[in-house]
Motif scaffolding. Structure first.
Motif, PDB file in Angstrom:
ATOM      1  N   SER A   1     -27.506  51.175 -79.881  1.00 39.86           N
ATOM      2  CA  SER A   1     -26.863  50.020 -79.304  1.00 39.86           C
ATOM      3  C   SER A   1     -25.479  50.400 -78.830  1.00 39.86           C
ATOM      4  O   SER A   1     -24.793  50.753 -79.780  1.00 39.86           O
ATOM      5  N   PRO A   2     -25.274  50.571 -77.620  1.00 43.28           N
ATOM      6  CA  PRO A   2     -23.834  50.715 -77.366  1.00 43.28           C
ATOM      7  C   PRO A   2     -22.796  49.750 -77.975  1.00 43.28           C
ATOM      8  O   PRO A   2     -21.669  50.303 -78.162  1.00 43.28           O
ATOM      9  N   GLU A   3     -23.130  48.620 -78.066  1.00 47.80           N
ATOM     10  CA  GLU A   3     -22.165  47.572 -78.710  1.00 47.80           C
ATOM     11  C   GLU A   3     -22.177  48.074 -79.940  1.00 47.80           C
ATOM     12  O   GLU A   3     -20.987  47.759 -80.732  1.00 47.80           O
ATOM     13  N   GLY A   4     -23.453  48.279 -80.784  1.00 51.04           N
ATOM     14  CA  GLY A   4     -23.394  48.563 -82.318  1.00 51.04           C
ATOM     15  C   GLY A   4     -22.625  49.795 -82.431  1.00 51.04           C
ATOM     16  O   GLY A   4     -21.757  49.852 -83.657  1.00 51.04           O
ATOM     17  N   ASN A   5     -22.694  50.853 -81.808  1.00 49.98           N
ATOM     18  CA  ASN A   5     -21.878  52.065 -81.801  1.00 49.98           C
ATOM     19  C   ASN A   5     -20.550  51.905 -81.631  1.00 49.98           C
ATOM     20  O   ASN A   5     -19.682  52.428 -82.686  1.00 49.98           O
ATOM     21  N   HIS A   6     -20.002  51.059 -80.796  1.00 53.30           N
ATOM     22  CA  HIS A   6     -18.672  50.616 -80.729  1.00 53.30           C
ATOM     23  C   HIS A   6     -18.170  50.069 -81.714  1.00 53.30           C
ATOM     24  O   HIS A   6     -17.048  50.372 -82.318  1.00 53.30           O
ATOM     25  N   GLN A   7     -19.033  49.005 -82.602  1.00 55.81           N
ATOM     26  CA  GLN A   7     -18.532  48.376 -83.791  1.00 55.81           C
ATOM     27  C   GLN A   7     -18.251  49.336 -84.780  1.00 55.81           C
ATOM     28  O   GLN A   7     -17.655  49.201 -85.540  1.00 55.81           O
ATOM     29  N   GLN A   8     -19.179  50.413 -84.961  1.00 65.93           N
ATOM     30  CA  GLN A   8     -19.241  51.381 -85.912  1.00 65.93           C
ATOM     31  C   GLN A   8     -18.124  52.399 -85.994  1.00 65.93           C
ATOM     32  O   GLN A   8     -17.322  52.732 -86.994  1.00 65.93           O
TER      33      GLN A   8
END
Length: 213
Positions: free
Chosen positions: A61-68
């Motif tokens: 998930s792009p959003e999940g990756n960004h949050q990571q």
């Protein structure tokens, strides 16, 4: 025969690891010693972080990756502060509490857009004489399950899940000038934390760290 093969693999792994860990570069400005001689307080910024994959995970998930990435940026910042605080008697300056740093950055509305400001502008907001910043880029090359399986199979070796590059910089707070830069290639084990990462990096940095007494 099995013991011989394991020994050969272990020696090969250690040789490859030492070669990989040996890749580093250090830059020092000509006026470094003069510039830091009057500095008293230094802030550590969240590190710019980028996580990529050789093969994207199924549930990516792009959003999940960004949050990571955001979480890792602050984890590296916190780990570095803890390391420097632990050895504060070895350094000629004090380091601003990272919670205070982040609160001041948030109040000024620049916490999530540090790349739009110069280092001297950031230092003025924080009320410090210099800022430590940097970048960490990580590329995942093996799944966590695969890394664990390799580690178990080879008795602790072969657990490498990816690689990364870590850059650490020190900029003068009065004019934003780059005073010192450290670049290092790092491997990334499934068993490593950001504390491990910073511990390993700072051990390599320690002799060349500009604020060391």
């Amino acid at each position: 025969m099995k013991k011989l093969l394991l020994l050969i693999f272990t020696l090969t792994s250690l040789k490859a690891f030492s070669q990989f860990e040996g890749s580093k570069q250090i830059y020092e400005a000509k006026d470094l010693k003069e510039a830091i001689s009057t500095q008293k307080l230094v802030a550590i910024l969240p590190f710019e972080t980028k996580i990529t994959y050789k093969k994207q995970p199924k549930n990516y998930s792009p959003e999940g990756n960004h949050q990571q990435e955001l979480a890792m940026a602050k984890n590296i910042q916190s780990s570095m502060y803890t390391f420097l605080l632990r050895k504060k008697n070895d350094y000629s300056v004090d380091f601003q509490d990272v919670d205070k740093t982040n609160i001041l950055l948030k109040k000024s509305g620049i916490l999530d857009k540090l790349d739009e400001y110069t280092k001297d502008e950031i230092a003025k907001i924080l009320g410090v004489d210099a800022v430590i910043g940097g970048k960490f880029e990580q590329e995942q090359s093996k799944s966590e399950a695969g890394a664990i399986a390799s580690a178990v199979l080879f008795g602790g070796f072969g657990g490498k899940t990816g690689s990364g590059t870590l850059t650490m910089t020190v900029n003068n707070g009065s004019n934003g000038e780059l005073l010192w830069r450290f670049f290092k290639t790092m491997d990334d084990s499934v068993f490593s934390s950001t504390d491990d990462l910073i511990e390993r990096m700072m051990r390599k940095v320690s002799r060349n760290f500009p604020y060391r007494k």
